[in-house]
Enzyme design. Structure first.
Site, mmCIF file in Angstrom:
data_model
loop_
_atom_site.group_PDB
_atom_site.id
_atom_site.type_symbol
_atom_site.label_atom_id
_atom_site.label_comp_id
_atom_site.label_asym_id
_atom_site.label_seq_id
_atom_site.Cartn_x
_atom_site.Cartn_y
_atom_site.Cartn_z
ATOM 1 N N GLY A 45 0.752 -1.629 -0.148
ATOM 2 C CA GLY A 45 0.261 0.123 0.176
ATOM 3 C C GLY A 45 0.593 0.962 0.354
ATOM 4 N N GLN A 50 3.013 10.043 1.175
ATOM 5 C CA GLN A 50 4.213 9.064 1.315
ATOM 6 C C GLN A 50 4.548 9.248 -0.094
ATOM 7 O OE1 GLN A 50 2.567 5.040 2.193
ATOM 8 N NE2 GLN A 50 4.581 5.173 2.689
ATOM 9 N N CYS A 92 5.922 -0.398 7.079
ATOM 10 C CA CYS A 92 5.309 0.834 6.882
ATOM 11 C C CYS A 92 6.810 1.563 5.419
ATOM 12 C CB CYS A 92 5.192 2.420 7.545
ATOM 13 S SG CYS A 92 4.761 3.262 6.435
ATOM 14 N N LEU A 93 6.500 1.817 4.411
ATOM 15 C CA LEU A 93 7.857 2.617 3.252
ATOM 16 C C LEU A 93 8.648 3.138 3.939
ATOM 17 C CD1 LEU A 93 6.039 1.016 0.390
ATOM 18 C CD2 LEU A 93 7.980 -0.184 0.978
ATOM 19 N N HIS A 134 -4.135 1.145 7.603
ATOM 20 C CA HIS A 134 -2.943 1.517 7.790
ATOM 21 C C HIS A 134 -3.237 2.682 6.461
ATOM 22 C CE1 HIS A 134 1.798 0.757 7.973
ATOM 23 N NE2 HIS A 134 1.290 1.591 6.667
ATOM 24 N N GLU A 135 -3.403 2.909 5.253
ATOM 25 C CA GLU A 135 -3.212 3.740 4.672
ATOM 26 C C GLU A 135 -4.055 5.016 5.165
ATOM 27 O OE1 GLU A 135 -0.661 3.857 2.563
ATOM 28 O OE2 GLU A 135 -1.022 1.473 3.036
ATOM 29 N N HIS A 138 -2.587 7.302 6.868
ATOM 30 C CA HIS A 138 -1.426 7.911 6.380
ATOM 31 C C HIS A 138 -2.402 9.368 6.395
ATOM 32 C CE1 HIS A 138 2.661 6.147 6.237
ATOM 33 N NE2 HIS A 138 1.640 5.264 5.756
HETATM 34 ZN ZN LIG Z 1 2.847 2.941 6.024
#
Ligand SMILES: [Zn+2]
Length: 169
Positions: A45, A50, A92-93, A134-135, A138
């Site tokens: 995701g 991000q 998380c990226l 999670h998204e 963000h």
């Molecule tokens: Zn993330």
């Protein structure tokens, strides 16, 4: 085009995003870039925040590109339903190298616009419900670390600060 993913500590990641007024060609190419960036990472995701864009858009694909039907795009998403609770390890990226167990809904239904502007509602269970939450976080300027408490949170924040000081973040 693959865009750089910003990391924990960069202001833009910690600010809430605003709704998209119109799905213009610019928005479409942003979505294409987000999909490419997510697959390249690889991740399941990615939210627009991000890549430093403060707009309410996220993409997910829990199959990591193996199943085309699993690629979902949401513009101006909102929760329709959330229920239950699951505790699983999450990463998380924007926080490479860090994981923690985070409480998430066991089931979440999200409604939003597709890439083509049509509305869609998708039910997520398990991993997909987790990815949705999670998204969505963000888009509100939150990362999983913000959901942690006490020592667990302090430890990650301290390690990131140390990495930042030594130029490794
Ligand atoms: Zn993330």
């Amino acid at each position: 085009m693959i865009r750089p993913i910003i990391r924990y500590g960069v202001d833009a990641l910690h600010r809430p995003a605003t709704p998209v007024a119109d799905i213009t060609p610019d928005i479409e190419s942003l979505i294409d870039d987000m999909i490419q960036t997510m697959y390249a990472a690889p991740g399941i995701g990615l939210a627009a925040t991000q890549v430093g864009v403060a707009l309410r858009i996220f993409v997910v694909d829990i199959s990591l590109g193996r199943n085309p039907a699993d690629l979902l795009t949401f513009v101006n998403p909102e929760f329709v339903e959330r229920e239950g609770m699951q505790l699983e390890e999450e990463g998380c990226l924007s926080l490479p190298g860090f994981n923690a167990t985070v409480a998430r809904p066991a089931r979440a239904v999200v409604k939003g616009l597709n890439r083509d502007g049509s509305e869609h509602t998708v039910e997520g269970k398990g991993l997909l419900a987790r990815a949705f939450q999670h998204e969505m976080d963000h888009l509100d300027g939150m990362v999983f670390v913000d959901r942690l408490r006490g020592l667990q949170k302090d430890l990650i924040v301290r390690r990131i600060k140390k990495l930042s000081r030594t130029g490794k973040w």
